[in-house]
Design an enzyme around this catalytic site. Structure first.
Site, mmCIF file in Angstrom:
data_model
loop_
_atom_site.group_PDB
_atom_site.id
_atom_site.type_symbol
_atom_site.label_atom_id
_atom_site.label_comp_id
_atom_site.label_asym_id
_atom_site.label_seq_id
_atom_site.Cartn_x
_atom_site.Cartn_y
_atom_site.Cartn_z
ATOM 1 N N CYS A 26 -16.132 -65.537 -17.671
ATOM 2 C CA CYS A 26 -15.733 -66.451 -18.087
ATOM 3 C C CYS A 26 -15.804 -68.077 -17.724
ATOM 4 O O CYS A 26 -15.338 -68.408 -17.644
ATOM 5 C CB CYS A 26 -14.379 -66.277 -17.654
ATOM 6 S SG CYS A 26 -13.602 -64.945 -17.883
ATOM 7 N N LYS A 50 -6.962 -65.834 -5.464
ATOM 8 C CA LYS A 50 -8.195 -65.508 -5.098
ATOM 9 C C LYS A 50 -7.751 -66.183 -3.710
ATOM 10 O O LYS A 50 -9.003 -66.503 -3.162
ATOM 11 C CB LYS A 50 -8.465 -66.719 -6.024
ATOM 12 C CG LYS A 50 -9.263 -66.637 -7.780
ATOM 13 C CD LYS A 50 -9.705 -66.811 -8.368
ATOM 14 C CE LYS A 50 -9.702 -66.843 -9.760
ATOM 15 N NZ LYS A 50 -10.496 -65.667 -10.305
ATOM 16 N N GLN A 61 -11.789 -71.265 -7.009
ATOM 17 C CA GLN A 61 -12.715 -70.666 -6.558
ATOM 18 C C GLN A 61 -12.902 -72.270 -5.363
ATOM 19 O O GLN A 61 -13.479 -71.122 -4.281
ATOM 20 C CB GLN A 61 -13.974 -70.746 -7.570
ATOM 21 C CG GLN A 61 -13.894 -69.778 -8.734
ATOM 22 C CD GLN A 61 -13.904 -68.815 -8.008
ATOM 23 O OE1 GLN A 61 -14.330 -68.082 -6.746
ATOM 24 N NE2 GLN A 61 -13.545 -67.277 -8.875
ATOM 25 N N HIS A 71 -15.516 -72.866 -16.392
ATOM 26 C CA HIS A 71 -14.764 -71.604 -16.603
ATOM 27 C C HIS A 71 -14.166 -71.370 -18.528
ATOM 28 O O HIS A 71 -13.332 -73.611 -18.238
ATOM 29 C CB HIS A 71 -13.803 -71.127 -15.330
ATOM 30 C CG HIS A 71 -13.110 -70.387 -15.346
ATOM 31 N ND1 HIS A 71 -11.828 -70.184 -16.506
ATOM 32 C CD2 HIS A 71 -13.148 -68.887 -14.498
ATOM 33 C CE1 HIS A 71 -11.148 -68.441 -16.479
ATOM 34 N NE2 HIS A 71 -12.373 -68.424 -15.439
ATOM 35 N N ASP A 121 -9.977 -78.691 -10.760
ATOM 36 C CA ASP A 121 -9.591 -77.171 -10.699
ATOM 37 C C ASP A 121 -10.255 -76.583 -9.934
ATOM 38 O O ASP A 121 -11.911 -76.702 -8.791
ATOM 39 C CB ASP A 121 -11.038 -76.281 -11.978
ATOM 40 C CG ASP A 121 -11.125 -74.807 -11.564
ATOM 41 O OD1 ASP A 121 -10.404 -74.086 -11.207
ATOM 42 O OD2 ASP A 121 -11.073 -74.480 -12.945
HETATM 43 C C1 LIG Z 1 -13.273 -71.538 -11.108
HETATM 44 C C2 LIG Z 1 -11.876 -70.846 -12.142
HETATM 45 N N1 LIG Z 1 -11.335 -71.874 -12.394
HETATM 46 C C3 LIG Z 1 -10.229 -71.237 -13.266
HETATM 47 C C4 LIG Z 1 -10.050 -70.036 -13.684
HETATM 48 C C5 LIG Z 1 -8.834 -69.071 -13.614
HETATM 49 O O1 LIG Z 1 -7.570 -68.991 -13.086
HETATM 50 P P1 LIG Z 1 -7.122 -68.317 -13.024
HETATM 51 O O2 LIG Z 1 -7.356 -67.182 -14.294
HETATM 52 O O3 LIG Z 1 -6.443 -67.558 -11.786
HETATM 53 O O4 LIG Z 1 -5.848 -68.805 -13.748
HETATM 54 C C6 LIG Z 1 -10.933 -69.114 -12.369
HETATM 55 C C7 LIG Z 1 -10.518 -67.690 -12.331
HETATM 56 O O5 LIG Z 1 -11.817 -66.258 -12.498
HETATM 57 C C8 LIG Z 1 -12.250 -69.584 -12.050
HETATM 58 O O6 LIG Z 1 -12.561 -69.411 -11.558
#
Ligand SMILES: Cc1ncc(COP(=O)(O)O)c(C=O)c1O
Lengths: 147, 413
Positions: free
Chosen positions: B371, B233, B210, B130, B207
């Site tokens: 993203c 999420k 998800q 992401h 990370d």
């Molecule tokens: C794989 C992954 N990492 C990081 C994020 C970022 O999360 P946040 O926007 O809650 O900081 C997302 C959110 O779309 C994501 O899907």
């Protein structure tokens, strides 16, 4: 607006399938590039002027049906118009897709985009081609962005 | 792995009843919410927990001696303990409340990795990250002269582990990988990634944005050095998340932001920083958010992560199978190990048009690059449509998605 075909009218689908003036104009007087970073849509517009009138206009690019058909129809409509007339139409189109228009009748074929203003996320798609034409006529060389 | 035998079957209708937002119409059709990877909906118990805090206990934490402050502090710290248990962290000192995964990654980049790297050093990520696990590292590299390396993915969207092992070199100072890809659904072998990295003495951040809503998380089994999750999420509120960090590493790190709550004492000559995890929680935190987050963790654990995973795996298989019956559909991301995401394209129709047309049918999906622009580039598409599932989704909703896609095909003829 609850049916797919009310937004995606036949004329939009037709211009999407067979975009008009989808080509490059060699030796154009004006050229600009536009993009919508949110969805990756890209468009280039070329304009040729003769005696203050748009004698030829063309576009190329990739994008959704709304952006492609809008740019295609735009090239059809502004050909033969003066700069001022084209700018005037741009403003009226903007009004149509952002707040809706009171006077849809007089917009002729552009009226097929009347449904767009109910979809705020799609307004930029519909106006990308027009913004790019506007930038081309103003002689802006740096790519413009809807963001 | 042995699965716990469920005594009662998963009752999706009962689950649905607990989510107020689901019971509405969109464009005159019942809402089918299939955009859970962007953010999940919130159950009543989470909304109630936050409401209760504001109605009965609202006060600042860690400061007052009065009743309300003591209650607020207790509930805020209880939430931390719940998140600790959820991730199986060894101590609550290892759980830092942050704004979300994005902030957690930025915190680690700034406070842990930046002092470690310089010219010639490398940070290794993957091609399925992401943007929030790309951009902080680009900024870090720009500022330190380090180089960002990217491990490629295969045609099915799985990480190319061979290439990863080669890129993991004597120059690598840090590895940051996603547990589950938001654009493809791929589940990465994070245990193996950590093992390989640790063999080379390289710390790893995972990370988990998800992963947390879909698979049981055990940071100690993974042996991750850092692990980040976002409450929104996983059925909790927006604006809060957690960074897990090994205590031995957090101890050595410089603060991320300065302010109240992160200090023990302040004079103009010298400031003494607070203990873990408060050292990394400057300013008044998102108290109601943390309390809602704790309630969401309780909620998920109540359903049982194993049961949730089984329910969603079934939905992914069903959706994939049904979508592939529509000519012109291409599934992007077909790795053997996937969680909860089905990304697809339809020949001749731009994903944005599909998204709008599905919306008119009451079906909410995400369209765009999710993203993860490098992923789109890897698969040669400008964007995809993404259906992503949560605890309350049903096969009937997937049927509606598939019918709507067929209708789109008809319209575009
Ligand atoms: C794989 C992954 N990492 C990081 C994020 C970022 O999360 P946040 O926007 O809650 O900081 C997302 C959110 O779309 C994501 O899907």
């Amino acid at each position: 607006m609850s049916d797919m075909r009310e937004l995606y009218q036949e004329m939009i689908l037709d211009h999407n399938r067979k975009p008009r003036n989808f080509r490059v104009i060699e030796g154009a007087d004006h050229h600009a590039e536009g993009q919508n970073p949110l969805c990756g849509d890209q468009v280039q517009v070329w304009v040729k002027l003769e005696d203050g009138r748009i004698s030829d206009v063309a576009f190329q690019g990739q994008g959704c049906a709304i952006s492609k058909s809008s740019a295609s129809m735009m090239t059809d409509l502004v050909k033969g118009k003066t700069r001022e007339e084209a700018e005037e139409l741009f403003l009226r189109f903007q009004e149509l897709v952002t707040v809706g228009s009171e006077d849809i009748e007089s917009l002729g074929r552009l009226a097929v985009f009347a449904g767009v203003h109910a979809f705020p996320s799609r307004v930029k798609c519909a106006s990308l081609g027009w913004h790019t034409l506007h930038a081309a006529l103003k002689g802006e060389e740096a790519p413009i962005s809807t963001e | 792995m042995e699965r716990t035998v469920m005594t009662t079957p998963y009752d999706v209708e009962k689950v649905r009843a607990g989510f107020p937002v689901l019971h509405q119409e969109v464009h005159g059709k019942p809402l089918a919410y299939l955009d859970n990877a962007a953010t999940s909906q919130k159950p009543e118990v989470v909304i109630e927990a936050m409401k209760h805090y504001y109605e009965a206990d609202n006060a600042n934490v860690h400061r007052g001696v009065h009743q309300l402050s003591e209650r607020a502090t207790r509930d805020y710290e209880d939430a931390r303990a719940k998140v600790q248990r959820f991730m199986n962290a060894a101590s609550s000192k290892e759980v830092v409340f942050v704004r979300g995964t994005t902030e957690a990654i930025n915190l680690v980049a700034y406070s842990f990795v930046r002092p470690l790297v310089g010219k010639g050093d490398e940070v290794l990520i993957t091609a399925m990250e992401h943007h929030s696990n790309i951009v902080p590292w680009q900024i870090l590299c720009e500022e330190t002269g380090a180089t960002l390396r990217v491990a490629p993915i295969n045609d099915d969207g799985a990480l190319d582990m061979e290439a990863f092992s080669v890129l993991l070199s004597d120059k690598t100072r840090f590895v940051s990988v996603t547990h589950v890809s938001n654009a493809l659904g791929t589940v990465n072998p994070v245990r193996e990634i950590v093992r390989l990295s640790h063999e080379k003495g390289v710390p790893v951040m995972v990370d988990g944005a998800q992963a947390a809503p879909h698979i049981p998380i055990d940071v100690r089994a993974i042996d991750a050095d850092f692990y980040a999750i976002s409450s929104h999420k996983m059925y909790g509120p927006t604006g809060v998340g957690a960074l897990y960090g090994k205590e031995s590493l957090l101890e050595t790190m410089r603060p991320y932001q300065g302010g109240g709550d992160m200090i023990k004492s302040v004079t103009f000559e010298k400031t003494v920083y607070n203990d873990l995890p408060y050292r990394f929680e400057a300013g008044t935190p998102n108290i109601s958010g943390a309390i809602g987050f704790g309630a969401a963790v309780d909620y998920l654990e109540g359903l049982g992560l194993e049961a949730v995973a089984a329910h969603e795996d079934a939905l992914v298989s069903y959706c994939t199978e049904r979508l592939l019956t529509v000519p012109g559909v291409r599934i992007i991301g077909t790795a053997p190990d996937k969680a909860s995401v089905v990304s697809f394209t339809l020949e001749g129709v731009h994903p944005h048009d599909i998204g709008t047309l599905l919306d008119l049918e009451g079906v909410a999906v995400r369209t765009g690059h999710h993203c993860a622009q490098p992923v789109m580039e890897r698969f040669g598409v400008p964007a995809t449509c993404r259906a992503s599932f949560g605890v309350y989704n049903t096969t009937a909703e997937i049927d509606r998605l598939v019918e709507a896609v067929k209708k789109v095909k008809e319209v575009f003829g």
